[in-house]
Design an enzyme around this catalytic site. Structure first.
Site, PDB file in Angstrom:
ATOM      1  N   ASN A  12      96.728  75.676  -0.663  1.00 34.47           N
ATOM      2  CA  ASN A  12      97.927  74.871  -0.874  1.00 34.47           C
ATOM      3  C   ASN A  12      98.883  75.731  -1.697  1.00 34.47           C
ATOM      4  O   ASN A  12      98.694  75.886  -2.901  1.00 34.47           O
ATOM      5  CB  ASN A  12      97.574  73.578  -1.612  1.00 34.47           C
ATOM      6  CG  ASN A  12      98.824  72.801  -2.030  1.00 34.47           C
ATOM      7  OD1 ASN A  12      99.934  73.108  -1.595  1.00 34.47           O
ATOM      8  ND2 ASN A  12      98.643  71.793  -2.876  1.00 34.47           N
ATOM      9  N   LYS A  14     101.797  75.161  -2.582  1.00 37.60           N
ATOM     10  CA  LYS A  14     102.762  74.393  -3.378  1.00 37.60           C
ATOM     11  C   LYS A  14     104.160  75.013  -3.189  1.00 37.60           C
ATOM     12  O   LYS A  14     104.437  75.538  -2.114  1.00 37.60           O
ATOM     13  CB  LYS A  14     102.323  74.340  -4.848  1.00 37.60           C
ATOM     14  CG  LYS A  14     100.858  73.870  -4.966  1.00 37.60           C
ATOM     15  CD  LYS A  14     100.437  73.499  -6.349  1.00 37.60           C
ATOM     16  CE  LYS A  14      98.990  73.022  -6.298  1.00 37.60           C
ATOM     17  NZ  LYS A  14      98.499  72.533  -7.581  1.00 37.60           N
ATOM     18  N   HIS A  99      98.980  64.298  -2.514  1.00 32.81           N
ATOM     19  CA  HIS A  99      98.649  65.223  -3.599  1.00 32.81           C
ATOM     20  C   HIS A  99      99.077  64.596  -4.931  1.00 32.81           C
ATOM     21  O   HIS A  99     100.100  63.918  -4.997  1.00 32.81           O
ATOM     22  CB  HIS A  99      99.341  66.572  -3.387  1.00 32.81           C
ATOM     23  CG  HIS A  99      98.792  67.627  -4.304  1.00 32.81           C
ATOM     24  ND1 HIS A  99      99.189  67.730  -5.623  1.00 32.81           N
ATOM     25  CD2 HIS A  99      97.863  68.586  -4.111  1.00 32.81           C
ATOM     26  CE1 HIS A  99      98.511  68.710  -6.197  1.00 32.81           C
ATOM     27  NE2 HIS A  99      97.698  69.248  -5.301  1.00 32.81           N
ATOM     28  N   GLU A 101     100.519  65.761  -7.362  1.00 35.76           N
ATOM     29  CA  GLU A 101     101.874  66.122  -7.792  1.00 35.76           C
ATOM     30  C   GLU A 101     102.908  65.235  -7.109  1.00 35.76           C
ATOM     31  O   GLU A 101     103.958  64.938  -7.678  1.00 35.76           O
ATOM     32  CB  GLU A 101     102.114  67.622  -7.524  1.00 35.76           C
ATOM     33  CG  GLU A 101     101.321  68.470  -8.520  1.00 35.76           C
ATOM     34  CD  GLU A 101     100.871  69.824  -8.017  1.00 35.76           C
ATOM     35  OE1 GLU A 101     101.414  70.308  -7.006  1.00 35.76           O
ATOM     36  OE2 GLU A 101      99.953  70.399  -8.648  1.00 35.76           O
ATOM     37  N   GLU A 171      90.542  65.936  -6.042  1.00 33.20           N
ATOM     38  CA  GLU A 171      91.216  66.829  -6.985  1.00 33.20           C
ATOM     39  C   GLU A 171      91.427  66.097  -8.310  1.00 33.20           C
ATOM     40  O   GLU A 171      92.418  65.368  -8.466  1.00 33.20           O
ATOM     41  CB  GLU A 171      92.572  67.270  -6.430  1.00 33.20           C
ATOM     42  CG  GLU A 171      92.480  68.036  -5.126  1.00 33.20           C
ATOM     43  CD  GLU A 171      93.661  68.987  -4.962  1.00 33.20           C
ATOM     44  OE1 GLU A 171      93.409  70.133  -4.596  1.00 33.20           O
ATOM     45  OE2 GLU A 171      94.811  68.584  -5.217  1.00 33.20           O
ATOM     46  N   GLY A 177      95.399  73.419 -11.858  1.00 33.57           N
ATOM     47  CA  GLY A 177      96.269  74.393 -12.508  1.00 33.57           C
ATOM     48  C   GLY A 177      95.955  74.617 -13.970  1.00 33.57           C
ATOM     49  O   GLY A 177      96.737  75.247 -14.688  1.00 33.57           O
ATOM     50  N   SER A 215      91.379  74.308  -9.876  1.00 33.09           N
ATOM     51  CA  SER A 215      90.932  75.542 -10.531  1.00 33.09           C
ATOM     52  C   SER A 215      89.724  76.196  -9.844  1.00 33.09           C
ATOM     53  O   SER A 215      88.840  76.732 -10.514  1.00 33.09           O
ATOM     54  CB  SER A 215      90.654  75.305 -12.021  1.00 33.09           C
ATOM     55  OG  SER A 215      91.849  74.913 -12.681  1.00 33.09           O
TER      56      SER A 215
END
Ligand code: 13P
Length: 260
Positions: A12, A14, A99, A101, A171, A177, A215
């Protein structure tokens, strides 16, 4: 694809990449992935403007490509939105939906995400449906409740046949991250819970691939992918470096070889 004998590793990207940088990365990933056995499936989900570039550079390779979101609408007056079948016009296989985010920064709720998953399936894409709890939710003992709500919203709007065609990505928000992955045991516990929920939807849904994301690095991939219900990974930062991404794909290969 039988989950007993297959792993899936998806990058991904991003909101990273520029056309010149992408060219090197895509070419290197395609070349490196060609050395993998057939039972490791590899994909990259790129920003919308680069889907055509991914198609141009990955066609004929073993690497599939896709997008990081799709509209919940089929077509129409929705400025700035991208329809699922626009992604298929450029040969996409995957569409990430839900996701964390997008949930956090774009206020996407469970019903909207479910609709996006349905649109992706209608267009012939494989939605990678992301679920995961925040650190606060985990600390309060709400992990299962949160991810059950997120997953149920999607399963409710899909038929059993459709549900069997999705991919799930667990996730944990606190692992994304941060450099701090969930431990293999923490991830496996949630994956097993998700597996049970999928099985309740129907026998064919029980074998849906469940990826872990947050991660994942070359150093921890093998242990994570070696867990019974972890069928691969959704890789953020490490997917931007071909060497790291390919090492993670290789870890999936090693796990399959050890199990054979
Ligand atoms: P990182 O691998 O950078 O933690 O990101 C995970 C992720 O969000 C993939 O979708």
């Amino acid at each position: 694809m039988s989950r007993e004998r297959a792993k899936l590793v998806v990058g991904n990207w991003k909101m990273h990449g520029r056309i010149d940088v992408n060219a090197g990365l895509l070419t290197e990933v395609a070349a490196g992935a060609s050395a993998l056995q057939n039972d490791v499936y590899v994909g990259v989900c790129v920003p919308f403007p680069y889907v055509g570039q991914a198609q141009a550079l990955l066609s004929g390779s073993v690497v599939r490509w896709g997008v990081q979101d799709v509209s919940a609408h089929a077509h129409g007056a929705y400025t700035g939105e991208v329809a699922a079948d626009m992604a298929t016009d450029f040969g996409s296989t995957y569409a990430i939906v839900g996701h964390s985010e997008r949930r956090a920064y774009h206020f996407e709720g469970p019903e909207l995400i479910a609709e996006k998953a349905r649109r992706a399936l209608d267009a012939g894409l494989t939605p990678i449906v992301c679920v995961g709890e925040t650190l606060e939710e985990r600390d309060e003992g709400l992990t299962q409740e949160v991810i059950a709500t997120q997953l149920d919203a999607v399963l409710t709007v899909l038929t059993e046949e459709q549900a069997a065609r999705i991919v799930i990505a667990y996730e944990p928000v606190w692992a994304i991250g941060t450099g701090q992955s969930a431990t293999a045991a923490q991830a496996q516990e949630v994956h097993a819970f998700l597996r049970g929920k999928l099985a309740a939807k129907g026998a064919s849904v029980a074998n849906v691939l469940i990826l872990y994301g947050g991660s994942v690095k070359p150093e921890n991939a093998q242990e994570l992918f070696g867990q019974q219900d972890i069928d691969g990974g959704l890789i953020g930062g490490a997917s931007l470096k071909s060497k790291d991404f390919l090492a993670i794909c290789q870890a999936a290969q090693t796990v399959l070889q050890k199990a054979a």
